[in-house]
Motif scaffolding. Structure first.
Motif, mmCIF file in Angstrom:
data_model
loop_
_atom_site.group_PDB
_atom_site.id
_atom_site.type_symbol
_atom_site.label_atom_id
_atom_site.label_comp_id
_atom_site.label_asym_id
_atom_site.label_seq_id
_atom_site.Cartn_x
_atom_site.Cartn_y
_atom_site.Cartn_z
ATOM 1 N N LYS A 10 26.956 86.476 35.135
ATOM 2 C CA LYS A 10 26.242 86.307 36.326
ATOM 3 C C LYS A 10 27.248 87.305 37.505
ATOM 4 C CE LYS A 10 24.141 83.465 40.161
ATOM 5 N NZ LYS A 10 23.934 82.162 40.264
ATOM 6 N N GLU B 35 22.552 89.625 41.454
ATOM 7 C CA GLU B 35 22.160 89.663 42.733
ATOM 8 C C GLU B 35 22.625 90.898 43.351
ATOM 9 O OE1 GLU B 35 23.215 86.147 44.747
ATOM 10 O OE2 GLU B 35 22.846 86.813 46.779
ATOM 11 N N THR B 36 21.851 91.544 43.997
ATOM 12 C CA THR B 36 22.207 92.891 44.716
ATOM 13 C C THR B 36 21.412 92.710 46.257
ATOM 14 O OG1 THR B 36 20.012 94.265 44.612
ATOM 15 C CG2 THR B 36 21.367 94.000 42.534
ATOM 16 N N LYS C 136 27.398 89.782 41.690
ATOM 17 C CA LYS C 136 26.864 89.865 42.684
ATOM 18 C C LYS C 136 27.378 90.966 43.014
ATOM 19 C CE LYS C 136 26.453 87.992 47.408
ATOM 20 N NZ LYS C 136 26.400 86.699 48.103
ATOM 21 N N ARG D 31 31.504 94.707 42.522
ATOM 22 C CA ARG D 31 30.621 93.481 42.423
ATOM 23 C C ARG D 31 31.665 92.344 41.961
ATOM 24 N NH1 ARG D 31 28.166 95.040 36.282
ATOM 25 N NH2 ARG D 31 30.233 94.774 35.197
ATOM 26 N N LYS E 99 17.517 89.141 43.714
ATOM 27 C CA LYS E 99 18.164 88.313 42.860
ATOM 28 C C LYS E 99 17.054 88.104 41.744
ATOM 29 C CE LYS E 99 19.741 84.401 43.927
ATOM 30 N NZ LYS E 99 20.532 83.262 45.006
ATOM 31 N N THR E 100 18.041 88.103 40.390
ATOM 32 C CA THR E 100 17.014 87.634 39.396
ATOM 33 C C THR E 100 17.498 86.426 38.584
ATOM 34 O OG1 THR E 100 18.729 88.676 37.508
ATOM 35 C CG2 THR E 100 16.796 90.023 38.653
ATOM 36 N N ASP F 169 19.867 98.386 41.248
ATOM 37 C CA ASP F 169 20.841 97.712 40.616
ATOM 38 C C ASP F 169 21.621 98.515 39.467
ATOM 39 O OD1 ASP F 169 22.037 95.745 38.835
ATOM 40 O OD2 ASP F 169 19.866 95.032 37.865
#
Lengths: 308, 308
Positions: free
Chosen positions: B84, B16-17, B86, B94, B21-22, B232
């Motif tokens: 995962k 997540e940026t 962010k 992050r 998000k992916t 990203d």
């Protein structure tokens, strides 16, 4: 020979770093800028103000390096601007403990007659109204006007600062200030927005990470020299600016190619400044040392690529 | 043609940026390293492990770029390593939200027969015991062994990590990690101490501020390309390492001069990696784009000085 006029503070500094502390020593933006620029053997002068407590020997120190101090007003019954600061252990941040403006509070700059035809103008970090007063006293626009400023003026006198920014050629600020001024996180975008405010050239100082020079589409990156010891970072930004404009004034060439060399020169001189307390290193610096370290900058950055 | 063996994670990432998000996408150190190194048209192979949930099409993606995946063990009844994270608004830091080691927890690496004579070995960031296992399976020392690691292993498995560090030629870590590993704030001093631990070459990654290459007395500074947008940052460090060793493996020349170009190549490829989510940009990158940007690196850093 080109003339260079420098406006900025001449001050007392008291500095504390993890390696020691000083009482009141010679400091101020104009002091560091002029000492740095004086390495280029140019005709420079300072516009500033000090109090009656300011030792004459400090002015003589500058004069000995061919820095004209006729524009340094002496308010006999006033006290010199005083800054006291303490650096954190990493030397990348500091706390300001004392800022006594003293005679700086009512400073009305007067450009000496023999510098009204200056070719190069360096507006050191101080109140934008003072910077503007100096611009107004110079009848013919200099070849290059460089502005240094900081977040304090963005926070407190933004309209006045924006007026000055609209009138200059080169702005030097650090990365956080570029972000604050532009509202952009990306330094590429920040530089574009700052171009639109007036300056054709934007120099973003990143301390130990070097400096970026932007000129519309062009970018140049001058690294800081990786050092074994940083003793006292005070004045490094001003020394950088002094090396930049000193190089420009000596060569008289305001091309982008030459400005690259000016950024390297600034970075080079700043690398000496931080090696000792205050102005000590800048007062005792040989041309041989400067040239030798310029070569180190070359080795540090130059590479060959084969494009296939 | 030189052979390059890469050990590292092949994983699922969820990112997540501030820009989006992916879900679970292809990730992992070995993935980024191999995609980056594959730009040099070399004979490379991966040693890693995935679960039965790992799509075969991901491995085919790598094979299509001539990356041998015979050394990627598939544990049919296991799950693939999952990370995962962010990113904060500035993209410079992050939070890790999930780290599911899964099949990585019991990973015993096996170097395929046809890579036991590898010329170049890249130990991607993972447990130092796994890195050591790979070193031990290669009977003749490769021409160059590069290690990437991180603070997590310094905190938790320092003795094992130090044993690996003693056996390699080049270490790549970031500035904070170099300070942690050496106990020195100055990166010059940090590099000296790390030299004494074994590696002749120390590469210190500084993210948006570029990278420094140290080799005893010599230093080289590769800037990061100033970018308008960073989308990203995931995989940028691994892509840098892949570009570095890919360049070295292609040329076969392990001189310091050539290592400078390798650092620039790494920085160049990393500048693409961050432009899109995950591996997307690295999977769609032309030689023309790479060459064009190499030229930008040259323009960004090269200057002429006249020594007087």
């Amino acid at each position: 020979m080109s003339k260079l006029l420098i406006v900025g503070t001449v001050a007392f500094d008291a500095i504390e770093t993890p390696f020691g502390k000083t009482d009141k020593i010679l400091g101020g933006a104009a002091t560091y800028i002029s000492l740095s620029a004086s390495q280029f053997g140019i005709n420079s002068g300072i516009v500033s103000v000090v109090g009656g407590d300011f030792p004459k020997k400090y002015l003589k120190k500058l004069n000995k390096r061919f820095i004209n101090t006729d524009g340094v007003e002496i308010v006999e019954n006033g006290k010199t601007f005083f800054w006291k600061g303490k650096y954190h252990n990493d030397l990348n941040s500091r706390d300001t403990l004392i800022t006594d403006l003293n005679v700086l509070a009512d400073f009305k700059p007067i450009v000496p007659e023999n510098f009204k035809d200056t070719d190069f103008l360096m507006l050191g970090n101080l109140h934008p109204t003072v910077q503007m007063e100096v611009i107004k006293q110079i009848p013919n626009r200099p070849k290059l006007v460089v502005l240094d400023t900081m977040n304090f003026w963005m926070d407190n006198t933004l309209p006045e600062l924006m007026e000055v920014i609209a009138k200059i050629d080169v702005i030097t600020i650090n990365d956080e200030e570029a972000r604050q001024l532009s509202g952009e996180y990306s330094l590429v975008k920040a530089a574009q927005k700052i171009h639109n405010m007036g300056p054709k050239y934007v120099v973003i100082k990143k301390g130990e990470h070097g400096a970026l020079l932007f000129n519309n589409g062009n970018v140049f990156y001058a690294p800081a020299l990786p050092l074994e010891e940083v003793f006292d970072p005070t004045g490094a930004g001003d020394t950088f600016a002094g090396g930049f404009i000193g190089h420009m004034a000596k060569s008289g060439d305001i091309s982008f190619e030459n400005m690259k060399r000016a950024v390297i020169s600034g970075s080079n001189l700043a690398s000496f400044c931080v090696e000792k307390f205050g102005t000590e290193r800048m007062e005792n610096l040989s041309q041989e040392e400067i040239q030798k370290r310029l070569l180190q900058f070359k080795l540090l950055t130059q590479f060959e690529i084969e494009l296939s």
